[in-house]
Design a protein around this motif. Structure first.
Motif, PDB file in Angstrom:
ATOM      1  N   LEU A 143       0.825  -1.216   0.000  1.00  0.00           N
ATOM      2  CA  LEU A 143       0.000   0.000   0.000  1.00  0.00           C
ATOM      3  C   LEU A 143       0.858   1.264   0.000  1.00  0.00           C
ATOM      4  O   LEU A 143       1.861   1.342   0.721  1.00  0.00           O
ATOM      5  N   ALA A 144       0.428   2.255  -0.804  1.00  0.00           N
ATOM      6  CA  ALA A 144       1.131   3.544  -0.831  1.00  0.00           C
ATOM      7  C   ALA A 144       0.615   4.450   0.275  1.00  0.00           C
ATOM      8  O   ALA A 144       1.373   5.224   0.853  1.00  0.00           O
ATOM      9  N   CYS A 145      -0.686   4.377   0.548  1.00  0.00           N
ATOM     10  CA  CYS A 145      -1.248   5.218   1.603  1.00  0.00           C
ATOM     11  C   CYS A 145      -2.634   4.759   1.998  1.00  0.00           C
ATOM     12  O   CYS A 145      -3.208   3.867   1.354  1.00  0.00           O
ATOM     13  N   ILE A 146      -3.160   5.381   3.044  1.00  0.00           N
ATOM     14  CA  ILE A 146      -4.530   5.113   3.497  1.00  0.00           C
ATOM     15  C   ILE A 146      -5.333   6.397   3.321  1.00  0.00           C
ATOM     16  O   ILE A 146      -4.890   7.474   3.729  1.00  0.00           O
ATOM     17  N   ALA A 147      -6.506   6.253   2.678  1.00  0.00           N
ATOM     18  CA  ALA A 147      -7.402   7.403   2.509  1.00  0.00           C
ATOM     19  C   ALA A 147      -8.620   7.176   3.384  1.00  0.00           C
ATOM     20  O   ALA A 147      -9.223   6.100   3.341  1.00  0.00           O
ATOM     21  N   VAL A 148      -8.966   8.178   4.158  1.00  0.00           N
ATOM     22  CA  VAL A 148     -10.110   8.004   5.067  1.00  0.00           C
ATOM     23  C   VAL A 148     -11.045   9.204   4.980  1.00  0.00           C
ATOM     24  O   VAL A 148     -10.595  10.342   4.861  1.00  0.00           O
ATOM     25  N   THR A 149     -12.341   8.931   5.037  1.00  0.00           N
ATOM     26  CA  THR A 149     -13.325  10.010   5.078  1.00  0.00           C
ATOM     27  C   THR A 149     -13.266  10.679   6.446  1.00  0.00           C
ATOM     28  O   THR A 149     -13.431  10.007   7.469  1.00  0.00           O
ATOM     29  N   THR A 150     -13.053  12.018   6.453  1.00  0.00           N
ATOM     30  CA  THR A 150     -13.035  12.723   7.740  1.00  0.00           C
ATOM     31  C   THR A 150     -14.241  13.667   7.885  1.00  0.00           C
ATOM     32  O   THR A 150     -14.385  14.326   8.906  1.00  0.00           O
ATOM     33  N   GLY A 151     -15.107  13.735   6.861  1.00  0.00           N
ATOM     34  CA  GLY A 151     -16.313  14.543   6.965  1.00  0.00           C
ATOM     35  C   GLY A 151     -16.915  14.782   5.597  1.00  0.00           C
ATOM     36  O   GLY A 151     -16.265  14.448   4.602  1.00  0.00           O
ATOM     37  N   PRO A 152     -18.112  15.281   5.470  1.00  0.00           N
ATOM     38  CA  PRO A 152     -19.053  15.474   6.559  1.00  0.00           C
ATOM     39  C   PRO A 152     -19.697  14.152   6.945  1.00  0.00           C
ATOM     40  O   PRO A 152     -19.587  13.178   6.209  1.00  0.00           O
ATOM     41  N   GLY A 153     -20.376  14.123   8.088  1.00  0.00           N
ATOM     42  CA  GLY A 153     -21.036  12.896   8.525  1.00  0.00           C
ATOM     43  C   GLY A 153     -21.288  12.924  10.025  1.00  0.00           C
ATOM     44  O   GLY A 153     -21.158  13.957  10.680  1.00  0.00           O
TER      45      GLY A 153
END
Ligand code: KG4
Ligand code: ZN
Length: 342
Positions: free
Chosen positions: A79-89
């Motif tokens: 894996l090159a990186c981790i992408a995560v949803t930080t908003g809205p929600g």
């Protein structure tokens, strides 16, 4: 990296009630996409209960990530990186995904990127269509959001219209719950609508020719509730299909009209639609008819990636990775993060 030298990104999405993880190479090749729905949990309450949603995310997040990596046949070392949803929600839900992503990023020694959920929905068009014309006007329509977004590029977006009150999905969900059609409301309402007459119940098209490119659905919701009260006194259940069809038509009329008016105004090179409500067939057909009449290219997200998923998060995350827009350890959940906002 995969065999073709493309960076592989793990996406994590827990902004609402679906626990999602996905592995995407080069921004558009989806190697896996796992969505664990919490629908059965929330069905008995007739809507999402935030506290239950975050607790369920806690149970599911690690198995869902494991499954995404297994299905993609990818190890953490690739894996090159981790992408995560930080908003809205929902803040509690967002924090489960974000804390897990931070922990894995630290453990695996790879960077983290923070993704806006609504921008990720807009990016779902690229998962199906690859290179999309820019700028295009994207209708992002779901349970949490109803927005018109001008997309200059995956990372350069501008909100040109939003809802003044309820989202379109919220209005459909609430009326479906009131009529006892089933849960989740949107898809249930669509099934009932298929058996009804869209011209049978007169419903308003709120702010269709006013308030610029903003929407309003709360008045329509109230009008539909009043019609439900009136029609139910006649007995039987056939009226429910007619009301469902009429409500669906009213919502879709407004969405289609505003979308194409905005596209013309902002000189968009194409029109797109994404988000949970964009899986509605009546909306897809109405957009297609209007696009044909106006000679405009239409981009629709695939059914699989209309509703919440992590492939759209990993895909957009790849662009952030390429720009080296990494998130710091201090990055926090942003429940009200508007698309296009820094
Ligand atoms: O994108 P999504 O999974 O979550 C949010 O970001 O909100 O969208 C969920 C919304 C719900 O309101 C659901 O009822 C609606 O999308 N939806 C539909 C359909 N499928 C999902 N609405 C109308 N017709 C459908 N077929
Ligand atoms: Zn969503």
């Amino acid at each position: 990296m995969d065999r073709d030298g493309r960076e592989i990104v793990l996406g994590i999405e827990t902004s609402c009630d679906d626990t999602c993880a996905a592995v995407v190479a080069g921004g558009t090749e989806v190697l896996s996409s796992v969505v664990s729905s919490q629908d059965p949990l929330h069905a008995r309450f007739g809507g999402i209960v935030p506290e239950h949603a975050s607790r369920k995310h806690l149970e599911l997040i690690v198995p869902v990530i494991d499954q995404a990596l297994d299905t993609a046949a990818v190890s953490s070392a690739s894996l090159a990186c981790i992408a995560v949803t930080t908003g809205p929600g929902l803040v509690g839900s967002l924090l489960v995904g974000l804390s897990t992503a931070k922990a894995l990023s630290l453990a695996w020694g790879i960077p983290l990127v923070a993704v806006n959920h609504v921008e990720a929905h807009a990016y779902s068009l690229c998962l199906r269509h690859g290179n999309v014309p820019e700028p295009h006007l994207c209708l992002t329509v779901s349970g949490g959001h109803t927005a018109l977004i001008m997309v200059e590029s995956p990372l350069r977006t501008r909100t040109v219209g939003t809802t003044l009150d309820d989202s379109a999905g919220e209005a459909l969900d609430k009326i479906a719950a009131h009529l006892g059609l089933g849960y989740p409301g949107g898809p249930a309402l669509e099934e009932w609508a298929a058996k009804g007459d869209p011209h049978s119940v007169a419903l308003p098209r709120p702010v269709i020719d006013s308030h610029g490119f903003d929407f309003s659905f709360s008045g329509l919701k109230t009008a539909a509730l009043l019609e439900a009260k009136r029609l139910s006194s006649g007995g039987g259940a056939a009226w429910k299909a007619d009301l469902a069809a009429s409500l669906q038509a009213a919502v879709v009329d407004v969405l289609v009209h505003k979308t194409f008016t905005a596209a013309q105004h902002f000189e968009a090179r194409a029109v797109g639609a994404c988000g949970g409500v964009a899986s509605n067939l009546y909306l897809r057909e109405s957009l297609a008819r209007q696009a044909k009449a106006e000679g405009v290219q239409l981009l629709l997200a695939s059914h699989e990636f209309c509703t919440d998923n992590a492939a759209m998060v990993a895909g957009l995350g790849w662009h952030l990775f390429r720009e080296q827009s990494f998130a710091s350890w201090q990055v926090d959940a942003r429940p009200s993060w508007r698309p296009g906002e820094e």
